[in-house]
Design an enzyme around this catalytic site. Structure first.
Site, PDB file in Angstrom:
ATOM      1  N   PHE A 172      93.532  24.879  39.980  1.00  0.00           N
ATOM      2  CA  PHE A 172      93.184  24.026  38.831  1.00  0.00           C
ATOM      3  C   PHE A 172      92.985  22.561  39.211  1.00  0.00           C
ATOM      4  CE2 PHE A 172      97.706  22.978  39.000  1.00  0.00           C
ATOM      5  CZ  PHE A 172      97.702  21.637  38.640  1.00  0.00           C
ATOM      6  N   LYS A 196      85.664  33.009  41.215  1.00  0.00           N
ATOM      7  CA  LYS A 196      86.676  33.168  40.152  1.00  0.00           C
ATOM      8  C   LYS A 196      87.416  31.837  40.066  1.00  0.00           C
ATOM      9  CE  LYS A 196      90.620  33.830  39.553  1.00  0.00           C
ATOM     10  NZ  LYS A 196      91.234  32.848  38.601  1.00  0.00           N
ATOM     11  N   GLU A 199      91.631  29.805  35.780  1.00  0.00           N
ATOM     12  CA  GLU A 199      91.554  30.080  34.339  1.00  0.00           C
ATOM     13  C   GLU A 199      91.984  28.858  33.536  1.00  0.00           C
ATOM     14  OE1 GLU A 199      93.538  31.357  36.535  1.00  0.00           O
ATOM     15  OE2 GLU A 199      95.626  31.300  35.850  1.00  0.00           O
ATOM     16  N   ARG A 200      92.557  27.843  34.241  1.00  0.00           N
ATOM     17  CA  ARG A 200      93.040  26.677  33.512  1.00  0.00           C
ATOM     18  C   ARG A 200      91.976  25.602  33.340  1.00  0.00           C
ATOM     19  NH1 ARG A 200      99.099  25.891  35.781  1.00  0.00           N
ATOM     20  NH2 ARG A 200      98.351  26.572  37.793  1.00  0.00           N
ATOM     21  N   SER A 249      98.217  28.106  45.404  1.00  0.00           N
ATOM     22  CA  SER A 249      99.646  28.079  45.752  1.00  0.00           C
ATOM     23  C   SER A 249      99.971  29.064  46.874  1.00  0.00           C
ATOM     24  CB  SER A 249     100.463  28.439  44.513  1.00  0.00           C
ATOM     25  OG  SER A 249     100.169  29.780  44.147  1.00  0.00           O
ATOM     26  N   CYS A 304      96.839  18.452  46.695  1.00  0.00           N
ATOM     27  CA  CYS A 304      97.496  19.088  47.849  1.00  0.00           C
ATOM     28  C   CYS A 304      97.669  18.096  48.976  1.00  0.00           C
ATOM     29  CB  CYS A 304      96.689  20.273  48.330  1.00  0.00           C
ATOM     30  SG  CYS A 304      95.115  19.771  48.999  1.00  0.00           S
ATOM     31  N   GLU A 404     107.345  22.273  46.785  1.00  0.00           N
ATOM     32  CA  GLU A 404     106.260  21.364  46.404  1.00  0.00           C
ATOM     33  C   GLU A 404     106.433  21.048  44.920  1.00  0.00           C
ATOM     34  OE1 GLU A 404     102.391  23.246  46.214  1.00  0.00           O
ATOM     35  OE2 GLU A 404     101.423  21.414  46.917  1.00  0.00           O
TER      36      GLU A 404
HETATM   37  P1  NAD Z   1      97.592  29.008  41.800  1.00  0.00           P
HETATM   38  O1  NAD Z   1      97.912  29.730  43.042  1.00  0.00           O
HETATM   39  O2  NAD Z   1      98.472  29.172  40.618  1.00  0.00           O
HETATM   40  O3  NAD Z   1      96.121  29.448  41.320  1.00  0.00           O
HETATM   41  C1  NAD Z   1      95.042  29.505  42.241  1.00  0.00           C
HETATM   42  C2  NAD Z   1      94.181  30.720  41.922  1.00  0.00           C
HETATM   43  O4  NAD Z   1      94.930  31.912  42.193  1.00  0.00           O
HETATM   44  C3  NAD Z   1      93.767  30.767  40.474  1.00  0.00           C
HETATM   45  O5  NAD Z   1      92.407  31.144  40.426  1.00  0.00           O
HETATM   46  C4  NAD Z   1      94.699  31.802  39.861  1.00  0.00           C
HETATM   47  O6  NAD Z   1      94.077  32.536  38.847  1.00  0.00           O
HETATM   48  C5  NAD Z   1      95.073  32.698  41.011  1.00  0.00           C
HETATM   49  N1  NAD Z   1      96.478  33.137  40.988  1.00  0.00           N
HETATM   50  C6  NAD Z   1      97.547  32.419  40.534  1.00  0.00           C
HETATM   51  N2  NAD Z   1      98.689  33.100  40.744  1.00  0.00           N
HETATM   52  C7  NAD Z   1      98.353  34.250  41.335  1.00  0.00           C
HETATM   53  C8  NAD Z   1      99.099  35.365  41.823  1.00  0.00           C
HETATM   54  N3  NAD Z   1     100.422  35.408  41.733  1.00  0.00           N
HETATM   55  N4  NAD Z   1      98.428  36.375  42.398  1.00  0.00           N
HETATM   56  C9  NAD Z   1      97.092  36.319  42.504  1.00  0.00           C
HETATM   57  N5  NAD Z   1      96.349  35.286  42.068  1.00  0.00           N
HETATM   58  C10 NAD Z   1      96.949  34.268  41.490  1.00  0.00           C
HETATM   59  O7  NAD Z   1      97.432  27.473  42.192  1.00  0.00           O
HETATM   60  P2  NAD Z   1      97.229  26.255  41.198  1.00  0.00           P
HETATM   61  O8  NAD Z   1      98.507  25.981  40.490  1.00  0.00           O
HETATM   62  O9  NAD Z   1      95.995  26.438  40.394  1.00  0.00           O
HETATM   63  O10 NAD Z   1      96.944  25.078  42.243  1.00  0.00           O
HETATM   64  C11 NAD Z   1      97.954  24.271  42.790  1.00  0.00           C
HETATM   65  C12 NAD Z   1      98.321  24.730  44.191  1.00  0.00           C
HETATM   66  O11 NAD Z   1      97.178  24.732  45.012  1.00  0.00           O
HETATM   67  C13 NAD Z   1      99.307  23.786  44.880  1.00  0.00           C
HETATM   68  O12 NAD Z   1     100.236  24.545  45.595  1.00  0.00           O
HETATM   69  C14 NAD Z   1      98.421  22.988  45.821  1.00  0.00           C
HETATM   70  O13 NAD Z   1      99.070  22.457  46.957  1.00  0.00           O
HETATM   71  C15 NAD Z   1      97.440  24.029  46.218  1.00  0.00           C
HETATM   72  N6  NAD Z   1      96.224  23.424  46.715  1.00  0.00           N
HETATM   73  C16 NAD Z   1      96.009  23.479  48.059  1.00  0.00           C
HETATM   74  C17 NAD Z   1      94.890  22.876  48.583  1.00  0.00           C
HETATM   75  C18 NAD Z   1      94.637  22.905  50.055  1.00  0.00           C
HETATM   76  O14 NAD Z   1      93.500  22.672  50.458  1.00  0.00           O
HETATM   77  N7  NAD Z   1      95.639  23.205  50.872  1.00  0.00           N
HETATM   78  C19 NAD Z   1      93.975  22.230  47.742  1.00  0.00           C
HETATM   79  C20 NAD Z   1      94.238  22.216  46.375  1.00  0.00           C
HETATM   80  C21 NAD Z   1      95.360  22.821  45.859  1.00  0.00           C
END
Ligand code: NAD
Length: 519
Positions: A172, A196, A199-200, A249, A304, A404
């Site tokens: 998101f 994909k 969703e947020r 994440s 991140c 984090e």
């Molecule tokens: P998230 O993992 O909750 O969601 C990311 C995607 O995965 C979404 O499309 C979501 O629908 C899906 N998803 C969520 N939980 C899932 C699960 N349990 N199983 C399968 N799919 C799932 O992440 P977020 O909260 O949207 O984003 C924040 C996180 O992303 C932070 O940890 C941040 O550090 C990380 N991030 C990393 C980078 C990088 O380049 N390292 C860049 C941006 C964000």
């Protein structure tokens, strides 16, 4: 049957439709260059983080809708991968122009759905746009190698061939930049994709789809489905999808890396972070404190690459009171307010999680130097706001350090020497980014060589590489072996075909079969 579509202009411009059932506009899918209303009965309400009003409803695409998106991408692949590289380059030229022209519209959508300030939202778009601009160099980027004369009358050369259907799963926090790390790189190298988005906040991706269509991307080259776990599992298991790019994440990233790899796909997975800023006593105080505050609290800490941990070395500790006073002055408000420095966090659950982690630090003995948990923002009383918060004397064993936080919280600690600081950084499992603030070249060099982190800034707080390089987070922040965008991104989206050819005149052809291994 009572849910019937009616076009209207909503947060995504033309791609919204109103449901008679709820009167809240819905987000569509994008399949075969058409914006398609989902027939699902599962919807996720998307709230404006500054007000918690529902902005749109995002579908969990049904299995047959997801299959239709993959089928469209699969059908488009043979023709698309056979277009000339110049055709693909021209589409990228048009796409970058359209993104620039739609910058404000994209930023407005990001602020509405994600909450960050409008200026920061433009930065989100710009950093993605730079990847598209880099894609315009594809005529040099996708070159193979060649070696003439590897044997008599024989030459060897390599082509970088596209993989087929690829998928992108995004978080998101950068609703434009991160999708733009993925589908333009996939498309320009001759692949097709199914995205994909989070969703947020899928709105920016939907606007980008409109721009892809306008730029001349043929039907099926880029498609968008929506949803959460079901869509992710579908992508991981679908045999027609050859590669997955994931950013998000740890929990999701590790799961997707394992499940996707198990079904034979290439997976690149960028995950969580805990980035340390090391402040040396010889640093330029003014620019260091400014950089630290911007990198810790900007985007409400939801980056991140946020500098979420400060390590003050020796006498640098004397700057802490000034850091606190400056952080206190940051303006917290809705991202649409022109003087806002930081907006809300994404959801009430996220706010609660951030506040609970701060409390866990206090309970474990950390000092709270600045507490933004009870902030009231005039005019936005229902928003998910957390003000800048600073926890000091944090110990590496505390939960507020090991997890984090992903909010506007700086955890801070004091050490005596540079070696102590390096030990803290290298003992942390993450390796996304770090920065050192110093005016001493030898100190900077020692730090850059000895810290085990993928992206290092020297007096640069958020060292996210431009796309002529790659985003090179390491250790716990990354799984896979090819990073995002840049040269590594081209490698991720292509496989090498090696051709060895012999052209020999009739008179030189031997009539005796060679049964030995050719040498
Ligand atoms: P998230 O993992 O909750 O969601 C990311 C995607 O995965 C979404 O499309 C979501 O629908 C899906 N998803 C969520 N939980 C899932 C699960 N349990 N199983 C399968 N799919 C799932 O992440 P977020 O909260 O949207 O984003 C924040 C996180 O992303 C932070 O940890 C941040 O550090 C990380 N991030 C990393 C980078 C990088 O380049 N390292 C860049 C941006 C964000």
């Amino acid at each position: 049957s009572i849910i019937r579509s009616l076009k209207l202009t909503g947060s995504h411009g033309l791609h919204m439709s109103r449901c008679y059932a709820s009167s809240v506009p819905t987000t569509k899918m994008f399949i075969n260059n058409e914006f398609v209303e989902s027939q699902t009965d599962k919807w996720v309400d998307l709230h404006n983080p500054a007000t918690n009003e529902v902005v749109t409803r995002v579908p969990q695409s049904t299995r047959s809708e997801m299959e239709a998106a993959v089928a469209a991408a699969k059908a488009a692949f043979p023709a698309w991968s056979n277009t000339t590289v110049l055709t693909r380059q021209q589409i990228m030229f048009r796409l970058q122009d359209l993104i620039k022209k739609n910058m404000k519209r994209l930023a407005a959508n990001i602020t509405l759905e994600q909450g960050k300030t409008l200026v920061d939202a433009e930065g989100d778009v710009l950093r993605g746009l730079q990847v598209v601009e880099h894609c315009c160099s594809i005529t040099s980027l996708q070159l193979g190698e060649s070696m003439p004369g590897i044997a008599k009358d024989m030459d060897t050369f390599t082509f970088r061939m596209p993989l087929g259907v690829t998928a992108g799963i995004t978080p998101f926090n950068f609703p434009a930049m991160i999708p733009l790390w993925m589908f333009p790189m996939a498309a320009v190298t001759g692949n097709t994709s199914v995205m994909k988005p989070s969703e947020r906040d899928p709105g920016a991706t939907m606007i980008l789809m409109e721009l892809c269509k306008e730029a001349g991307m043929p039907p099926g080259v880029v498609n968008v489905i929506h949803g959460t776990h079901d869509s992710v599992n579908f992508i991981c298991d679908n045999p027609d999808i050859k590669a997955i790019s994931f950013v998000g994440s740890d929990q999701a990233g590790q799961y997707i890396y394992e499940r996707g790899s198990k079904s034979g796909k290439r997976v690149q997975s960028n995950m969580g972070a805990k980035n340390h800023g090391v402040i040396m006593p010889d640093a330029n105080k003014e620019s260091t404190l400014t950089s630290l505050i911007g990198a810790a609290f900007g985007a409400a800490g939801q980056r991140c690459m946020a500098l979420s941990t400060a390590i003050f070395v020796g006498e640098a500790r004397e700057w802490i009171p000034e850091l606190v006073e400056r952080a206190r002055k940051l303006k917290v408000s809705a991202g649409t307010e022109p003087d806002a420095d930081l907006g809300p966090v994404i959801s009430p659950e996220s706010k609660k999680r951030v506040c609970d982690l701060v409390q866990s630090g206090i309970d474990a003995g950390a000092e709270i130097l600045l507490d933004g948990r009870d902030i009231q923002v005039k005019g936005y009383e229902n928003g998910n706001f957390v003000g800048p918060t600073i926890l000091h004397q944090v110990d590496p064993s505390m939960k507020c350090y090991t997890e984090e936080i992903f909010g506007p919280v700086l955890v801070s600690m004091e050490v005596e020497t540079l070696d102590d600081a390096i030990e803290v950084v290298n003992s942390n499992p993450y390796g996304n980014g770090t920065a050192i603030f110093t005016t001493n070249g030898a100190t900077a060099r020692k730090y850059t060589m000895e810290c085990d982190v993928g992206q290092v800034g020297v007096n640069v707080p958020i060292p996210v590489p431009l796309p002529m390089f790659s985003f090179t987070g390491s250790r716990g922040s990354f799984r896979g072996d090819q990073n995002f965008y840049g040269k590594q991104g081209i490698q991720f989206y292509t496989q090498i075909k090696t051709v060895t050819q012999m052209w020999r005149g009739e008179d030189a052809v031997s009539t005796r079969p060679a049964t030995n291994m050719p040498v």
